[in-house]
Every structure is written in structure tokens, then in C-alpha cells.
Design a protein around this motif. Structure first.
Motif, mmCIF file in Angstrom:
data_model
loop_
_atom_site.group_PDB
_atom_site.id
_atom_site.type_symbol
_atom_site.label_atom_id
_atom_site.label_comp_id
_atom_site.label_asym_id
_atom_site.label_seq_id
_atom_site.Cartn_x
_atom_site.Cartn_y
_atom_site.Cartn_z
ATOM 1 N N VAL A 189 114.688 -40.526 20.248
ATOM 2 C CA VAL A 189 113.402 -40.471 21.071
ATOM 3 C C VAL A 189 113.283 -39.443 22.310
ATOM 4 C CG1 VAL A 189 111.712 -41.869 22.276
ATOM 5 C CG2 VAL A 189 113.077 -42.832 20.509
ATOM 6 N N LEU A 190 112.421 -38.558 22.211
ATOM 7 C CA LEU A 190 112.110 -37.587 23.298
ATOM 8 C C LEU A 190 110.893 -37.844 24.041
ATOM 9 C CD1 LEU A 190 113.555 -34.071 21.704
ATOM 10 C CD2 LEU A 190 114.610 -35.499 23.241
ATOM 11 N N VAL A 191 110.887 -37.716 25.167
ATOM 12 C CA VAL A 191 109.727 -37.935 26.014
ATOM 13 C C VAL A 191 109.365 -36.820 26.912
ATOM 14 C CG1 VAL A 191 108.432 -39.632 27.670
ATOM 15 C CG2 VAL A 191 109.833 -40.504 26.123
ATOM 16 N N GLU A 192 108.153 -36.566 26.984
ATOM 17 C CA GLU A 192 107.770 -35.397 27.863
ATOM 18 C C GLU A 192 107.670 -35.899 29.276
ATOM 19 O OE1 GLU A 192 103.668 -32.522 27.721
ATOM 20 O OE2 GLU A 192 103.467 -34.769 27.461
ATOM 21 N N ARG A 193 108.215 -35.304 30.210
ATOM 22 C CA ARG A 193 108.534 -35.399 31.564
ATOM 23 C C ARG A 193 107.141 -35.310 32.378
ATOM 24 N NH1 ARG A 193 114.336 -33.301 33.756
ATOM 25 N NH2 ARG A 193 115.582 -34.333 32.300
ATOM 26 N N MET A 195 104.736 -35.328 11.973
ATOM 27 C CA MET A 195 105.744 -34.496 12.857
ATOM 28 C C MET A 195 106.564 -33.465 12.214
ATOM 29 S SD MET A 195 108.149 -36.169 15.749
ATOM 30 C CE MET A 195 110.299 -35.608 15.119
ATOM 31 N N THR A 196 106.373 -32.248 12.630
ATOM 32 C CA THR A 196 106.978 -31.150 11.696
ATOM 33 C C THR A 196 108.341 -30.712 12.399
ATOM 34 O OG1 THR A 196 105.522 -29.655 12.601
ATOM 35 C CG2 THR A 196 104.874 -30.363 10.720
ATOM 36 N N THR A 197 108.632 -30.936 13.511
ATOM 37 C CA THR A 197 109.790 -30.351 14.318
ATOM 38 C C THR A 197 110.633 -31.632 14.353
ATOM 39 O OG1 THR A 197 108.326 -28.644 15.234
ATOM 40 C CG2 THR A 197 110.629 -29.007 16.350
ATOM 41 N N ALA A 198 111.888 -31.404 14.209
ATOM 42 C CA ALA A 198 112.883 -32.224 14.443
ATOM 43 C C ALA A 198 113.216 -32.401 15.793
ATOM 44 C CB ALA A 198 114.284 -32.271 13.672
ATOM 45 N N THR A 199 113.517 -33.599 16.503
ATOM 46 C CA THR A 199 113.614 -33.851 17.817
ATOM 47 C C THR A 199 114.931 -32.972 18.249
ATOM 48 O OG1 THR A 199 115.052 -35.954 17.440
ATOM 49 C CG2 THR A 199 112.943 -36.255 17.836
ATOM 50 N N ALA A 200 115.680 -32.787 17.571
ATOM 51 C CA ALA A 200 117.063 -32.050 17.823
ATOM 52 C C ALA A 200 116.434 -30.454 18.320
ATOM 53 C CB ALA A 200 118.007 -32.031 16.776
ATOM 54 N N ASP A 201 115.715 -30.172 17.254
ATOM 55 C CA ASP A 201 115.066 -28.699 17.262
ATOM 56 C C ASP A 201 114.270 -28.702 18.566
ATOM 57 O OD1 ASP A 201 116.520 -28.042 15.248
ATOM 58 O OD2 ASP A 201 114.924 -28.318 13.746
ATOM 59 N N LEU A 202 113.389 -29.587 18.752
ATOM 60 C CA LEU A 202 112.535 -29.750 20.026
ATOM 61 C C LEU A 202 113.112 -29.606 21.164
ATOM 62 C CD1 LEU A 202 109.711 -29.825 20.746
ATOM 63 C CD2 LEU A 202 109.703 -32.212 20.359
ATOM 64 N N TYR A 203 114.291 -30.373 21.250
ATOM 65 C CA TYR A 203 115.188 -30.341 22.365
ATOM 66 C C TYR A 203 115.786 -28.980 22.617
ATOM 67 C CZ TYR A 203 117.959 -31.919 26.353
ATOM 68 O OH TYR A 203 118.481 -32.122 27.729
ATOM 69 N N ASP A 204 116.255 -28.508 21.600
ATOM 70 C CA ASP A 204 117.021 -27.121 21.722
ATOM 71 C C ASP A 204 115.720 -26.056 22.440
ATOM 72 O OD1 ASP A 204 119.129 -27.924 20.646
ATOM 73 O OD2 ASP A 204 118.856 -26.867 18.725
ATOM 74 N N GLU A 205 114.460 -26.249 21.879
ATOM 75 C CA GLU A 205 113.576 -25.226 22.522
ATOM 76 C C GLU A 205 112.810 -25.702 23.911
ATOM 77 O OE1 GLU A 205 110.094 -25.594 19.574
ATOM 78 O OE2 GLU A 205 111.363 -25.190 17.858
ATOM 79 N N GLY A 226 114.290 -28.339 25.948
ATOM 80 C CA GLY A 226 115.361 -28.795 27.096
ATOM 81 C C GLY A 226 114.851 -29.748 28.118
ATOM 82 N N ASP A 227 115.093 -29.234 29.509
ATOM 83 C CA ASP A 227 114.720 -29.975 30.512
ATOM 84 C C ASP A 227 113.439 -30.270 30.708
ATOM 85 O OD1 ASP A 227 117.484 -29.672 31.443
ATOM 86 O OD2 ASP A 227 117.271 -28.080 32.385
ATOM 87 N N GLU A 228 112.616 -30.028 29.797
ATOM 88 C CA GLU A 228 110.975 -30.408 29.769
ATOM 89 C C GLU A 228 110.903 -31.889 29.251
ATOM 90 O OE1 GLU A 228 108.642 -27.930 27.835
ATOM 91 O OE2 GLU A 228 109.371 -25.914 28.748
ATOM 92 N N LEU A 229 112.018 -32.419 28.622
ATOM 93 C CA LEU A 229 111.798 -33.625 27.920
ATOM 94 C C LEU A 229 113.148 -34.787 28.470
ATOM 95 C CD1 LEU A 229 111.861 -31.852 24.294
ATOM 96 C CD2 LEU A 229 109.894 -32.792 25.561
ATOM 97 N N ASP A 230 112.967 -35.795 28.334
ATOM 98 C CA ASP A 230 113.895 -36.856 28.385
ATOM 99 C C ASP A 230 114.250 -37.352 27.171
ATOM 100 O OD1 ASP A 230 114.261 -36.764 31.088
ATOM 101 O OD2 ASP A 230 112.623 -37.815 31.394
ATOM 102 N N SER A 231 115.591 -37.468 26.990
ATOM 103 C CA SER A 231 116.044 -38.158 25.540
ATOM 104 C C SER A 231 116.517 -39.561 25.948
ATOM 105 C CB SER A 231 117.356 -37.354 25.402
ATOM 106 O OG SER A 231 117.638 -37.877 24.068
#
Length: 155
Positions: free
Chosen positions: A151-155, A1-11, A13-18
Motif C-alpha cells: 500500500v502506498l499513500v500520497e503525502r 489501477m494500471t501502474t504497479a505500486t513498485a513502479d509508482l514508488y520508483d517514479e 519516491g518521497d512523495e509517497l509513504d509505504s
């Protein structure tokens, strides 16, 4: 995994559940991601052992143990099998055991906690069904990302 979850969420957002549930980082790999596979079981790890003994191909096994800390669903031998079979990680809504040994493995492991008590081995449970943990749906074949932030999950 190369992208941090915080950065991934910033990119994304609403496509992911935290996942708001706070899990301990136990495995030797803190950051991991992959397609979701699931096991729903309560104090019985026979299905967990069977699934992790199959080729993981970089997947993450999400185990819904109902949040029970009464007995462990993953120990060092099962975790070592996951490494041998190419799993990226394991997320346990329950307990593990053998924390120190699991910490030496190149495997992502997040869990509620630990308990040295073994679980039953009767095979009761379900494999590859959607599971909901703390309001977040983990659906087989969707993607999950995990690191020290959560943990982030794809919706």
C-alpha cells in the motif's frame, strides 16, 4: 489501477509513504486505488456499513479498527454494498469475515485477518478523520494505491 505500486514508488519516491504493515489480499480485485475516505472504530461496524452504503465514486475506505482481530468490521453483505455503490476498495486495520464470499466480489479488500465473530452496531467512531496506521497517515481526499506488493499513500 494500471501502474504497479513498485513502479509508482520508483517514479515518485518521497512523495509517497509505504505501509510496512503486511495485509492479506482478500477481495476479488488485488490492485486498486482511489481517493481516501476513513472510518475510525473499535469492534463496531455501524459507521462502516453506513459509509459503504453511500456512493463511493471509486474511493477507498480505510478502516482503522485499532488492529483488533476480536471481531469483524466487514462481512460479505457490507462488501457487496460497497461494490453496488462504486467503491474501489477497503483497507481494514482489523478483521473481516466471509473471506470466500468477499473473494468472489469485484472489490479490493486488504485486512489483517479474519474472524467469524460479528462486531457491535452502536455507531461509535468517527468518519473522514485522518488516521495513522503503522506510522502512515491516511488523510481523507489524498490518494491511496494498493496491490500485491503493498500500500502506498500520497503525502
Amino acid at each position: 489501477m494500471t501502474t504497479a505500486t513498485a513502479d509508482l514508488y520508483d517514479e515518485r519516491g518521497d512523495e509517497l509513504d509505504s505501509l510496512a504493515l503486511q495485509l492479506h489480499d482478500i477481495g476479488g480485485r488485488v490492485a486498486f486505488d482511489g481517493p481516501i475516505r476513513t472510518v475510525r472504530c473499535h469492534r463496531d461496524n455501524a459507521l462502516v456499513k453506513a459509509v459503504l452504503a453511500t456512493p463511493g465514486v471509486g474511493a477507498v475506505l480505510v478502516i482503522d479498527g485499532g488492529g483488533s482481530l476480536e471481531s469483524a468490521l466487514v462481512g460479505d453483505l457490507i462488501a457487496a454494498s460497497a461494490v453496488e455503490n462504486g467503491w474501489a476498495g477497503i483497507i481494514v486495520h482489523g478483521a473481516i469475515r466471509d473471506r470466500v464470499a468477499i473473494g468472489d466480489l469485484d472489490l479490493g479488500v486488504k485486512a489483517l485477518g479474519s474472524n467469524p465473530r460479528k462486531s457491535a452496531k452502536t455507531g461509535v467512531g468517527e468518519v473522514d478523520v485522518p488516521v495513522v496506521i503503522a506510522g502512515v497517515a491516511f488523510v481523507p481526499h489524498k490518494h491511496v494505491w494498493a496491490d500485491a506488493d503493498g500500500v502506498l499513500v500520497e503525502r
